[in-house]
Design an enzyme around this catalytic site. Structure first.
Site, PDB file in Angstrom:
ATOM      1  N   LYS A 147       0.828  -1.210   0.000  1.00  9.61           N
ATOM      2  CA  LYS A 147       0.000   0.000   0.000  1.00  9.61           C
ATOM      3  C   LYS A 147       0.859   1.255   0.000  1.00  9.61           C
ATOM      4  O   LYS A 147       0.485   2.281  -0.582  1.00  9.61           O
ATOM      5  CB  LYS A 147      -0.931  -0.011   1.209  1.00  9.61           C
ATOM      6  CG  LYS A 147      -1.998  -1.101   1.171  1.00  9.61           C
ATOM      7  CD  LYS A 147      -2.921  -0.995   2.373  1.00  9.61           C
ATOM      8  CE  LYS A 147      -4.011  -2.062   2.329  1.00  9.61           C
ATOM      9  NZ  LYS A 147      -3.481  -3.414   2.488  1.00  9.61           N
ATOM     10  N   GLU A 158      -1.975   6.636   8.804  1.00 13.86           N
ATOM     11  CA  GLU A 158      -2.576   7.744   8.082  1.00 13.86           C
ATOM     12  C   GLU A 158      -3.732   8.279   8.921  1.00 13.86           C
ATOM     13  O   GLU A 158      -4.193   7.609   9.863  1.00 13.86           O
ATOM     14  CB  GLU A 158      -3.068   7.299   6.700  1.00 13.86           C
ATOM     15  CG  GLU A 158      -4.171   6.277   6.728  1.00 13.86           C
ATOM     16  CD  GLU A 158      -4.528   5.760   5.333  1.00 13.86           C
ATOM     17  OE1 GLU A 158      -3.723   5.965   4.405  1.00 13.86           O
ATOM     18  OE2 GLU A 158      -5.596   5.145   5.192  1.00 13.86           O
ATOM     19  N   HIS A 215     -13.086  -3.797  10.257  1.00 17.52           N
ATOM     20  CA  HIS A 215     -12.548  -3.339   8.980  1.00 17.52           C
ATOM     21  C   HIS A 215     -12.791  -4.351   7.860  1.00 17.52           C
ATOM     22  O   HIS A 215     -12.110  -4.317   6.832  1.00 17.52           O
ATOM     23  CB  HIS A 215     -11.057  -3.016   9.089  1.00 17.52           C
ATOM     24  CG  HIS A 215     -10.729  -2.069  10.205  1.00 17.52           C
ATOM     25  ND1 HIS A 215     -11.101  -0.737  10.200  1.00 17.52           N
ATOM     26  CD2 HIS A 215     -10.097  -2.262  11.395  1.00 17.52           C
ATOM     27  CE1 HIS A 215     -10.694  -0.165  11.315  1.00 17.52           C
ATOM     28  NE2 HIS A 215     -10.087  -1.062  12.062  1.00 17.52           N
ATOM     29  N   ARG A 252      -7.483  -8.231  -8.078  1.00 15.45           N
ATOM     30  CA  ARG A 252      -8.181  -9.517  -8.139  1.00 15.45           C
ATOM     31  C   ARG A 252      -9.672  -9.262  -8.221  1.00 15.45           C
ATOM     32  O   ARG A 252     -10.116  -8.114  -8.166  1.00 15.45           O
ATOM     33  CB  ARG A 252      -7.884 -10.334  -6.875  1.00 15.45           C
ATOM     34  CG  ARG A 252      -8.209  -9.551  -5.598  1.00 15.45           C
ATOM     35  CD  ARG A 252      -8.164 -10.378  -4.353  1.00 15.45           C
ATOM     36  NE  ARG A 252      -8.196  -9.600  -3.134  1.00 15.45           N
ATOM     37  CZ  ARG A 252      -9.267  -9.049  -2.598  1.00 15.45           C
ATOM     38  NH1 ARG A 252     -10.457  -9.167  -3.199  1.00 15.45           N
ATOM     39  NH2 ARG A 252      -9.200  -8.368  -1.472  1.00 15.45           N
TER      40      ARG A 252
END
Length: 633
Positions: A119, A194, A229, A286
């Site tokens: 990421k 973040e 999440h 994917r």
């Protein structure tokens, strides 16, 4: 067609393998399954034309072994490999090995997977492509002004290695826990931070690209309803987005795909703030779990398009126009009221009404084990409007017959009917705000208990029966009494051979009971298993456990005993924990991993640890004694 396929191996299991096989058969392809030992008789194995064993049980020994999967493809004569989602689906080295073995890879180029695998690297790439991003925060220099923070694993998703930090004093421990979980789940402990956006929306764009320069943006999906999440309810299109924002998201997704010369199906995920600002999260290289909602809205088969693109076919210049709205709910074997605790056991019944799409890897009688994700099925409704699609899905789930395990079905129904969701304004904090209300107040099971007792009595055809509830009495005959527990409440019901005002038995067999209650006819479906009676009706679904007349002494445990809430693996023991250690109420003592989820075992009270029977790496069964805490006087 430059690269025709004749036989397809799916390097996966469960519902996604079954779903891919369905399309492969429709295209005239032979199908090959792979399976671990626990999956030897799983539905995806029974569905395929051929199957190859991967010895072992744990994913690391089976579905994550690239060499075994490729060897299985070659041994079975497959000429293509579809990775599904999860496992090796976003592993660039696996993709390269598949290609090197002379097999067709049903996925993006390995270089594109590699570019998006981390990421942190993906964000650098997207920043260069002009895609909007949240600025990263260095945990070492974070200040109160940076809070709240979201810690995320750089090498994977699915909620693993993620922590929300609202207090700087908790940052160090959260960072250590996220790093350990990321390393365990993905073999890479890199974690970044973040800003955590309160009440943000998780919105994503499905992209599809061929090898001839065409890239489609197939609308938006909203996946904001999440637990830990991980997505629970998804829909397409994302509701309430202004046209300029939709255009921005589509353009950013196409830019992301072109930046890595993408090919095949992929998803670009964004976080949209409450004031409508989008930020790139990641690109999943994917097929997504939630792809059926996009298929429903666009009238496409994304797996078929993946296969055709891999064969060299070109996409039309533009995608078809979307139509209507689709909503998907993930049905999990878990208990949302107990910290989403996964459930294991036998799935005795899985029966959903007509009118919805059901993608599942299970059928009645299949076991649900500890090694894999606890998702039982995906249920999808498509209708001309969002309101109708939501209503159809809620009705289908409410009317489903699901026996054998505790599931999140009631939570899904209540979520779909919640005013905040029906208004079309979901956000990622939905369950944080509403979970207690959505999981509390189990419906009264008195009538269900009566139906269970009547079905258990199974009277002869035509024999008169009536009932009394609570304090009702029939003095002309001695009533029969049955006691059950359901959702922590005990119910006592009595029935006898004489009609009684208020509740009248119209019919009763071992499987079906019809009652007239205050003039309203109610039908109850009843299923008996070894230790539970399942009762389904329009009033709700209930799992009733008969109460024995005499308790079993073996059921007693010492006060303060910590028992394993599920079978699983002890992945962590609190530092310095040993008999004699002082503990405080709510302190995490052990971490147990089962079905891809990590669960903390907490001290039930402040006191002293008097026994510790668990160690890191130990496999434990449900109900195993892990530790004992003696409460302080």
């Amino acid at each position: 067609m430059t690269n025709p396929i004749s036989s397809l191996l799916v390097a996966n299991r469960g519902e996604i393998a079954v779903r891919i096989f369905r399309t492969a058969r429709a295209l005239g392809l032979a199908t090959v399954a792979v399976h671990s030992d626990p999956d030897a008789d799983a539905l995806h194995v029974r569905t395929a034309d051929a199957a190859v064993r991967l010895p072992g049980a744990a994913p690391a020994d089976t579905y994550l072994r690239a060499d075994l999967v490729i060897g299985a493809a070659l041994a079975a004569g497959a000429d293509a490999v579809h990775p599904g989602y999860g496992f090796l689906s976003e592993n660039a080295d696996f993709a390269r090995q598949v290609i090197a073995a002379g097999l067709t890879w049903i996925g993006p180029p390995p270089g594109a997977i590699e570019a998006m695998a981390s990421k942190t690297r993906a964000k650098d790439l997207m920043r260069a492509a002009g895609v909007p991003l949240l600025d990263p925060v260095d945990p070492a220099t974070a200040t109160p002004a940076d809070l709240p923070l979201l810690l995320k694993a750089a090498a994977g998703g699915g909620g693993r290695g993620m922590r929300v930090v609202r207090d700087l004093d908790a940052l160090k421990e959260a960072l250590e826990a996220a790093t350990a979980e990321a390393a365990s789940a993905f073999g890479d402990g890199e974690v970044f931070a973040e800003p955590y956006v309160e009440r943000g929306r998780h919105v994503e764009v499905q992209v599809l690209a061929d090898a001839h320069g065409t890239v489609w943006a197939l609308g938006t999906r909203d996946c904001s309803l999440q637990r830990r999440h991980q997505k629970v309810i998804e829909e397409a299109p994302a509701p309430g987005l202004p046209a300029p924002l939709r255009t921005t998201l589509h353009e950013a997704a196409v830019a992301a795909a072109r930046a890595v010369a993408y090919r095949g199906a992929g998803t670009v995920e964004f976080l949209v703030t409450a004031d409508g600002r989008p930020y790139f999260l990641e690109m999943n290289t994917r097929l997504q779990v939630e792809h059926p909602v996009t298929e429903a809205v666009f009238g496409l088969d994304l797996v078929a398009l993946q296969l055709r693109i891999a064969e060299g076919a070109a996409l039309p210049p533009t995608p078809p126009e979307p139509s209507g709205h689709a909503v998907e709910a993930r049905l999990y074997a878990e208990d949302p009221a107990l910290d989403w605790r996964p459930q294991t056991g036998t799935l005795h019944t899985l029966d959903l009404p007509d009118g919805v799409r059901v993608d599942t890897g299970f059928s009645a009688g299949d076991p649900v084990g500890i090694h894999y994700d606890p998702m039982l099925a995906k249920v999808v409704a498509h209708a001309p409007t969002r309101a109708e699609a939501v209503r159809v899905l809620a009705r289908a789930l409410a009317g489903a017959r699901i026996h054998g395990l505790t599931t999140n079905r009631d939570l899904l129904v209540r979520s779909l009917r919640h005013p905040e969701f029906t208004a079309g304004a979901p956000d990622t904090g939905f369950y944080e705000r509403h979970l207690p209300a959505l999981t509390g107040d189990a419906p009264d099971a008195t009538l269900a208990a009566l139906a269970a007792a009547l079905a258990g009595a199974a009277p002869a055809e035509g024999a008169p029966l009536a009932a009394r509830l609570g304090g009702w009495r029939n003095l002309r005959s001695q009533p029969q009494t049955r006691r059950y527990t359901a959702a922590g409440t005990e119910y006592e019901v009595q029935y006898g051979p004489v009609d009684h005002p208020g509740v009248r038995v119209l019919a009763a067999t071992s499987a079906l009971v019809t009652l007239e209650v205050d003039g309203v006819r109610r039908v109850f479906h009843v299923k008996h298993t070894a230790d539970t009676v399942y009762v389904d009706s329009p009033l709700g679904a209930h799992a009733l456990v008969p109460v024995p007349r005499f308790p079993d002494p073996q059921d007693r445990t010492a006060p303060g005993s910590l028992l394993a809430p599920m079978p699983g693996t002890v992945v962590r023991v609190a530092e310095g924990l040993a008999p004699g250690t002082a503990v405080t109420a709510g302190q995490p003592l052990l971490w147990l991993e089962a079905m891809k989820m990590e669960h903390r075992i907490l001290a039930p009270a402040s006191g002293t640890l008097t026994a510790l029977h668990a160690a890191t790496g130990q496999q434990v069964e449900f109900g195993a004694l892990l530790a004992v805490v003696q409460e302080e006087a």
